[in-house]
Design a protein around this motif. Structure first.
Motif, mmCIF file in Angstrom:
data_model
loop_
_atom_site.group_PDB
_atom_site.id
_atom_site.type_symbol
_atom_site.label_atom_id
_atom_site.label_comp_id
_atom_site.label_asym_id
_atom_site.label_seq_id
_atom_site.Cartn_x
_atom_site.Cartn_y
_atom_site.Cartn_z
ATOM 1 N N ALA A 1 0.856 -1.196 0.000
ATOM 2 C CA ALA A 1 0.000 0.000 0.000
ATOM 3 C C ALA A 1 0.891 1.244 0.000
ATOM 4 C CB ALA A 1 -0.896 0.009 1.235
ATOM 5 N N PRO A 2 0.409 2.343 -0.579
ATOM 6 C CA PRO A 2 1.177 3.595 -0.499
ATOM 7 C C PRO A 2 1.386 4.004 0.963
ATOM 8 C CG PRO A 2 -0.592 3.794 -2.094
ATOM 9 C CD PRO A 2 -0.819 2.497 -1.355
ATOM 10 N N VAL A 3 2.569 4.495 1.260
ATOM 11 C CA VAL A 3 2.890 4.929 2.625
ATOM 12 C C VAL A 3 1.878 5.963 3.116
ATOM 13 C CG1 VAL A 3 4.628 6.099 4.041
ATOM 14 C CG2 VAL A 3 5.307 4.377 2.386
ATOM 15 N N GLN A 4 1.373 6.798 2.193
ATOM 16 C CA GLN A 4 0.401 7.827 2.578
ATOM 17 C C GLN A 4 -0.903 7.232 3.101
ATOM 18 O OE1 GLN A 4 2.312 8.061 -0.163
ATOM 19 N NE2 GLN A 4 3.385 10.001 0.082
ATOM 20 N N ASP A 5 -1.167 5.942 2.835
ATOM 21 C CA ASP A 5 -2.337 5.292 3.448
ATOM 22 C C ASP A 5 -2.190 5.277 4.966
ATOM 23 O OD1 ASP A 5 -3.221 4.843 0.878
ATOM 24 O OD2 ASP A 5 -3.288 2.648 1.061
ATOM 25 N N TYR A 6 -0.956 5.221 5.439
ATOM 26 C CA TYR A 6 -0.671 5.177 6.873
ATOM 27 C C TYR A 6 -0.236 6.529 7.427
ATOM 28 C CZ TYR A 6 -0.855 0.266 5.750
ATOM 29 O OH TYR A 6 -1.268 -0.960 5.296
ATOM 30 N N LEU A 7 0.421 7.313 6.585
ATOM 31 C CA LEU A 7 0.922 8.632 6.987
ATOM 32 C C LEU A 7 0.508 9.658 5.927
ATOM 33 C CD1 LEU A 7 4.633 7.666 7.891
ATOM 34 C CD2 LEU A 7 2.693 7.842 9.467
ATOM 35 N N PRO A 8 -0.730 10.127 5.957
ATOM 36 C CA PRO A 8 -1.184 11.064 4.922
ATOM 37 C C PRO A 8 -0.333 12.335 4.846
ATOM 38 C CG PRO A 8 -3.008 10.369 6.315
ATOM 39 C CD PRO A 8 -1.756 9.800 6.907
ATOM 40 N N GLU A 9 0.272 12.725 5.952
ATOM 41 C CA GLU A 9 1.074 13.942 5.992
ATOM 42 C C GLU A 9 2.470 13.751 5.404
ATOM 43 O OE1 GLU A 9 1.987 11.829 9.902
ATOM 44 O OE2 GLU A 9 0.335 11.958 8.496
ATOM 45 N N PHE A 10 2.849 12.522 5.067
ATOM 46 C CA PHE A 10 4.162 12.230 4.489
ATOM 47 C C PHE A 10 4.157 12.689 3.032
ATOM 48 C CE2 PHE A 10 6.990 9.204 2.231
ATOM 49 C CZ PHE A 10 8.172 9.527 2.853
ATOM 50 N N GLN A 11 4.821 13.814 2.758
ATOM 51 C CA GLN A 11 4.756 14.425 1.432
ATOM 52 C C GLN A 11 6.095 15.007 0.971
ATOM 53 O OE1 GLN A 11 2.027 14.331 -0.556
ATOM 54 N NE2 GLN A 11 0.863 13.259 1.018
ATOM 55 N N PRO A 12 7.153 14.183 0.872
ATOM 56 C CA PRO A 12 8.362 14.733 0.259
ATOM 57 C C PRO A 12 8.052 15.058 -1.205
ATOM 58 C CG PRO A 12 8.589 12.360 0.563
ATOM 59 C CD PRO A 12 7.297 12.771 1.210
ATOM 60 N N THR A 13 8.780 15.985 -1.789
ATOM 61 C CA THR A 13 8.540 16.328 -3.186
ATOM 62 C C THR A 13 8.819 15.111 -4.065
ATOM 63 O OG1 THR A 13 9.121 18.625 -2.768
ATOM 64 C CG2 THR A 13 9.194 17.892 -5.061
ATOM 65 N N ASN A 14 7.814 14.744 -4.850
ATOM 66 C CA ASN A 14 7.880 13.542 -5.674
ATOM 67 C C ASN A 14 7.382 13.913 -7.067
ATOM 68 O OD1 ASN A 14 7.562 11.076 -6.931
ATOM 69 N ND2 ASN A 14 6.330 10.159 -5.306
ATOM 70 N N LYS A 15 8.289 14.334 -7.916
ATOM 71 C CA LYS A 15 7.913 14.812 -9.254
ATOM 72 C C LYS A 15 7.334 13.709 -10.134
ATOM 73 C CE LYS A 15 11.029 18.715 -9.170
ATOM 74 N NZ LYS A 15 12.250 19.331 -9.672
ATOM 75 N N SER A 16 7.639 12.454 -9.840
ATOM 76 C CA SER A 16 7.133 11.355 -10.670
ATOM 77 C C SER A 16 5.654 11.088 -10.413
ATOM 78 C CB SER A 16 7.920 10.070 -10.399
ATOM 79 O OG SER A 16 7.511 9.479 -9.165
ATOM 80 N N GLY A 17 5.198 11.398 -9.209
ATOM 81 C CA GLY A 17 3.812 11.120 -8.854
ATOM 82 C C GLY A 17 3.559 9.666 -8.489
ATOM 83 N N LYS A 18 4.571 8.793 -8.642
ATOM 84 C CA LYS A 18 4.410 7.382 -8.272
ATOM 85 C C LYS A 18 4.414 7.257 -6.752
ATOM 86 C CE LYS A 18 6.278 5.159 -12.350
ATOM 87 N NZ LYS A 18 7.258 4.184 -12.844
ATOM 88 N N LYS A 19 3.528 6.433 -6.252
ATOM 89 C CA LYS A 19 3.421 6.222 -4.809
ATOM 90 C C LYS A 19 4.587 5.379 -4.298
ATOM 91 C CE LYS A 19 -0.535 8.310 -4.359
ATOM 92 N NZ LYS A 19 -0.652 9.553 -3.677
ATOM 93 N N ILE A 20 4.973 5.655 -3.057
ATOM 94 C CA ILE A 20 6.032 4.895 -2.390
ATOM 95 C C ILE A 20 5.367 3.862 -1.488
ATOM 96 C CG2 ILE A 20 7.957 5.002 -0.767
ATOM 97 C CD1 ILE A 20 8.249 7.978 -1.569
ATOM 98 N N THR A 21 5.845 2.612 -1.550
ATOM 99 C CA THR A 21 5.299 1.549 -0.703
ATOM 100 C C THR A 21 6.292 1.195 0.407
ATOM 101 O OG1 THR A 21 6.263 -0.255 -1.993
ATOM 102 C CG2 THR A 21 4.075 0.566 -2.694
#
Length: 193
Positions: free
Chosen positions: A73-93
């Protein structure tokens, strides 16, 4: 190794060989406290450093096996506030974080290897919002201390227990590591080389 210790490149070293549950050999060389000339012993505690990463991964996998956390699952599912700049837009698991394929910086602004202020995991992970991914998630392998810190914070948040206490209660104590800790207690601090 003894040459390295005498050259003061390594202040001390303790080793143990374990067969099943029995210590069959242990020894130490060097000083636990060079200024006080206190010799290291097999009971001298050491800072664990990167060996903490497999323990963090193992603790996470306990909750994955229980079906409480989804490794993909995307890390943001657990930490919605986790938002480093990610120009690719791909989710981090979490899987990418464990395998050093997340694109997260090696060291963050807060809680990095050289930060001796002992910030919380929350503050460490929050500081990553001031960073930019060094590559697209999943694109390549690049070592990241901050990825594993984020995994620890996911555990803390999802289990509603401070990471160091959760680690002690769910992993270290049950496997008999009574003299190990992710928390630097006053007792351990006194014994560190």
């Amino acid at each position: 190794i003894e040459r390295e210790i005498k050259a003061k490149k390594i202040p001390s070293l303790s080793i143990a060989i374990v067969d099943d549950q029995r210590v069959v050999f242990s020894a130490s060389v060097g000083y636990a406290d060079p200024k006080a000339k206190t010799l290291a012993t097999p009971d001298t505690p050491y800072r664990v450093g990167s060996v903490s990463k497999p323990f963090t991964a193992l603790l996470l996998m306990i909750f994955v096996e229980l079906g409480l956390i989804d490794l993909d699952a995307p890390v943001q599912d657990y930490l919605p506030e986790f938002q480093p700049t990610n120009k690719s837009g791909k989710k981090i698991t979490l899987r990418q974080m464990l395998s050093h394929r997340s694109g997260i910086v090696r060291e963050g602004p807060v809680g990095n290897y050289f930060d001796d202020t002992f910030p919380t995991l929350a503050d460490t992970v929050k500081s990553l919002n001031k960073t930019e991914l060094v590559y697209e998630p999943g694109a390549t392998t690049s070592y990241s201390n901050m990825a594993l810190a984020t995994v620890g914070y996911v555990l803390e948040r999802t289990q509603k227990e401070e990471f160091t206490k959760l680690m002690q209660r769910k992993l270290l104590d049950p496997i008999g590591m009574k003299d190990s800790s992710f928390r630097l207690t006053p007792e351990l601090r006194k014994r560190l080389p």
